[in-house]
Design an enzyme around this catalytic site. Sequence first.
Site, PDB file in Angstrom:
ATOM      1  N   GLU A 231       0.800  -1.223   0.000  1.00  0.00           N
ATOM      2  CA  GLU A 231       0.000   0.000   0.000  1.00  0.00           C
ATOM      3  C   GLU A 231       0.836   1.279   0.000  1.00  0.00           C
ATOM      4  O   GLU A 231       0.285   2.368  -0.237  1.00  0.00           O
ATOM      5  CB  GLU A 231      -0.963   0.009   1.190  1.00  0.00           C
ATOM      6  N   GLU A 287     -12.362   2.377  20.765  1.00  0.00           N
ATOM      7  CA  GLU A 287     -12.272   2.014  19.357  1.00  0.00           C
ATOM      8  C   GLU A 287     -13.284   2.806  18.535  1.00  0.00           C
ATOM      9  O   GLU A 287     -14.128   3.517  19.084  1.00  0.00           O
ATOM     10  CB  GLU A 287     -12.501   0.508  19.186  1.00  0.00           C
TER      11      GLU A 287
END
Length: 489
Positions: A231, A287
């Site tokens: 990536e 999160e």
Amino acid sequence: MSKYDLRYALKLLSKLDHQLIETEVEVDPMGELAGVYRHIGAGGTVQRPTKEGPAMIFKNIKGFPNASVVIGLMASRKRVGYLLNCLPERLGFLLKESVNNPIPPIVVPNSQAKCQEIVYRAEDEGFDIRKLIPAPTNTLEDAGPYITLGMCYASNPDTGESDVTIHRMCLQSKDEISIFLQPGARHIGYFRELAEAKGQSLPISISIGVDPAIAIGSCFEAPTTPLGYDELQVAGAIRNEAVELVQCLTINEKAIANAEYVIEGELMPFIRVREDQNSNTGKAMPEFPGYCGPANPSLPVIKVKAVTTRKNPIMQTCIGPSEEHVSMAGIPTEASILGMVDKAMPGKLLNVYCASSGGGKYIAVMQFKKTMPSDEGRQRQAALLAFSAFAELKHIYLVDEDVDPFDMNDVLWAMTTRFQSNEDIIMIPSVQCHPLDPSNQREYSSKLKAKGNACKTIFDCTVPFCLKEKFERAKFMEVNPKHWVSDFE
């Protein structure tokens, strides 16, 4: 060396109004720093009161006299547009094109690597990563200090192909870091499994404080970036310039050459640690859904061999459920959906927004244009393609071309006036989604077959093609408001 690094990004933002603020007031990285930024600019799914605001540099970190911490660099879609030189509503298209036109990274000599200006080796007396790296906690209940924006770089032990991803990593001891690798979701986890099957450790570097193009690009996932796709090539394409890597000093792996910090280590075979062994709170850290993730009872361990830094390094961090996560996870998801649908039905999907309320992962708004009677139903086919492109999506809202997908009030207007529940809801029960959604549990619904399963849902808020003329919005005169309000944006 490339000009594109964290310091370049901060310099750019310093020239813009209301995009970056600094403070010299001492702040404790343990809970206090995130508590301050929650009010300044966290946004996202953070508990209210919060808001979208400027990035912030804390220059006086308690216990770390030679370091500073930046937070919220990408906690605004508008700011990401500035940083990547792109209109905010076109960011998904920029990333889609970047994936399709990758520029591989290159390796520069160690003598040129800014990330190795200062070197601390594990065998040095007094070596302790907890004293070298000002990793904050988001809350006082966190399992420990977390690295939230570390670019993990490792290679397939069989093929040598490399991958970069971001993971939840907790500082556990003077030279050990736990790492959460969601099963089946990240390639570095697969690399670790291959190495462990051979009884071998996996070399891994963690680069902290990098060009935003690298952070955004590293969040792509399969099938858009399949196994073997590095990536870092996406960041190269965004900048039209190869990302520069450097050989690590103590392990056989590379790191990002102009990072502020690099941790060199090895993922150890057969060694596991309880994530909250130092806090015993049962919680990891907040999160993206807005809840504290539960501490994992058994996580792989990175044995640290060295820490290298730039002079006066800048630690980069984020609040887990903040708008920053929406930018990093959501924009690559938008690009993935645009690419997948465009291959099947070119020109029909006009834009995609992975909304803040879904943390950049759970919700997608898809703006679809029907131009002929046979297009009816294809909008739902596009939604099914989106689900296949990104497994963690839970809800998809389909809207027409006259609805702004980035304005959730406009989306809810469409849902109110162009939607009937008994006609326009399509449910797909018990599909794998994401384990961090607390409603994706059998305790919540006995109809779910396993933890992490969800009932994926399409909300079709588009007008039936045969009725489009009956749903035309009120038309207003087109004018240039700057004639009356000169500073109008």
